[in-house]
Design a protein around this motif. Structure first.
Motif, PDB file in Angstrom:
ATOM      1  N   LEU A   7      79.844  78.863   1.473  1.00  0.00           N
ATOM      2  CA  LEU A   7      78.896  78.937   0.355  1.00  0.00           C
ATOM      3  C   LEU A   7      79.358  79.934  -0.706  1.00  0.00           C
ATOM      4  N   ARG A   8      79.909  81.068  -0.259  1.00  0.00           N
ATOM      5  CA  ARG A   8      80.444  82.044  -1.219  1.00  0.00           C
ATOM      6  C   ARG A   8      81.601  81.445  -2.014  1.00  0.00           C
ATOM      7  N   GLU A   9      82.487  80.723  -1.314  1.00  0.00           N
ATOM      8  CA  GLU A   9      83.616  80.070  -1.997  1.00  0.00           C
ATOM      9  C   GLU A   9      83.117  79.083  -3.044  1.00  0.00           C
ATOM     10  N   LEU A  10      82.130  78.272  -2.674  1.00  0.00           N
ATOM     11  CA  LEU A  10      81.574  77.297  -3.616  1.00  0.00           C
ATOM     12  C   LEU A  10      80.940  77.979  -4.824  1.00  0.00           C
ATOM     13  N   ALA A  11      80.162  79.024  -4.574  1.00  0.00           N
ATOM     14  CA  ALA A  11      79.510  79.748  -5.670  1.00  0.00           C
ATOM     15  C   ALA A  11      80.550  80.339  -6.615  1.00  0.00           C
ATOM     16  N   SER A  13      83.644  79.305  -7.118  1.00  0.00           N
ATOM     17  CA  SER A  13      84.344  78.257  -7.857  1.00  0.00           C
ATOM     18  C   SER A  13      83.463  77.687  -8.966  1.00  0.00           C
ATOM     19  N   PHE A  14      82.152  77.599  -8.737  1.00  0.00           N
ATOM     20  CA  PHE A  14      81.259  77.106  -9.787  1.00  0.00           C
ATOM     21  C   PHE A  14      81.125  78.110 -10.925  1.00  0.00           C
ATOM     22  N   LYS A  15      81.208  79.391 -10.611  1.00  0.00           N
ATOM     23  CA  LYS A  15      81.153  80.412 -11.668  1.00  0.00           C
ATOM     24  C   LYS A  15      82.388  80.361 -12.553  1.00  0.00           C
ATOM     25  N   SER A  16      83.565  80.239 -11.919  1.00  0.00           N
ATOM     26  CA  SER A  16      84.808  80.296 -12.692  1.00  0.00           C
ATOM     27  C   SER A  16      85.153  78.981 -13.384  1.00  0.00           C
ATOM     28  N   GLU A  17      84.962  77.857 -12.726  1.00  0.00           N
ATOM     29  CA  GLU A  17      85.312  76.550 -13.312  1.00  0.00           C
ATOM     30  C   GLU A  17      84.275  75.501 -12.892  1.00  0.00           C
ATOM     31  N   PRO A  18      83.113  75.494 -13.541  1.00  0.00           N
ATOM     32  CA  PRO A  18      82.034  74.613 -13.094  1.00  0.00           C
ATOM     33  C   PRO A  18      82.378  73.117 -13.081  1.00  0.00           C
ATOM     34  N   LYS A  19      83.062  72.623 -14.106  1.00  0.00           N
ATOM     35  CA  LYS A  19      83.383  71.187 -14.151  1.00  0.00           C
ATOM     36  C   LYS A  19      84.354  70.800 -13.040  1.00  0.00           C
ATOM     37  N   ARG A  20      85.361  71.608 -12.865  1.00  0.00           N
ATOM     38  CA  ARG A  20      86.353  71.316 -11.824  1.00  0.00           C
ATOM     39  C   ARG A  20      85.728  71.409 -10.433  1.00  0.00           C
TER      40      ARG A  20
END
Length: 95
Positions: A7-11, A13-20
């Protein structure tokens, strides 16, 4: 612990590159081969089997659910929407 880490990894990744991150997450969500999708349309029941490569409907192979939805309805439909796999944008979040 494993779930928290993921969950931390997902959060992150969404902060840094939401579309990707969104595209990557969507790509991870696949319907497992062998799954049967059932849809009633105008009094008929239609069965689709998910295959390793595409879908099977009435003994024929198709590369997309939208092709099958078009065959059934005679109009352009989003296959995932027609078979209830994807919510309509208007109804998303209104439960």
């Amino acid at each position: 612990q494993e779930v928290k880490r993921r969950l931390r990894e997902l959060a992150d990744s969404f902060k840094s590159e939401p579309k990707r991150a969104s595209a990557k997450l969507a790509a991870q969500f696949r319907i497992k081969p062998g799954t049967r999708l059932i849809r009633q349309w105008q009094g008929e029941t239609h069965h689709v089997t998910v295959c390793d490569q595409g879908f099977e409907y009435n003994g024929q192979k198709y590369s997309s659910l939208s092709e099958i939805a078009r065959l059934i309805t005679g109009t352009r439909w989003s296959g995932p929407l027609f078979f209830g796999i994807k919510q309509n944008q208007k109804h998303r979040g209104h439960r």
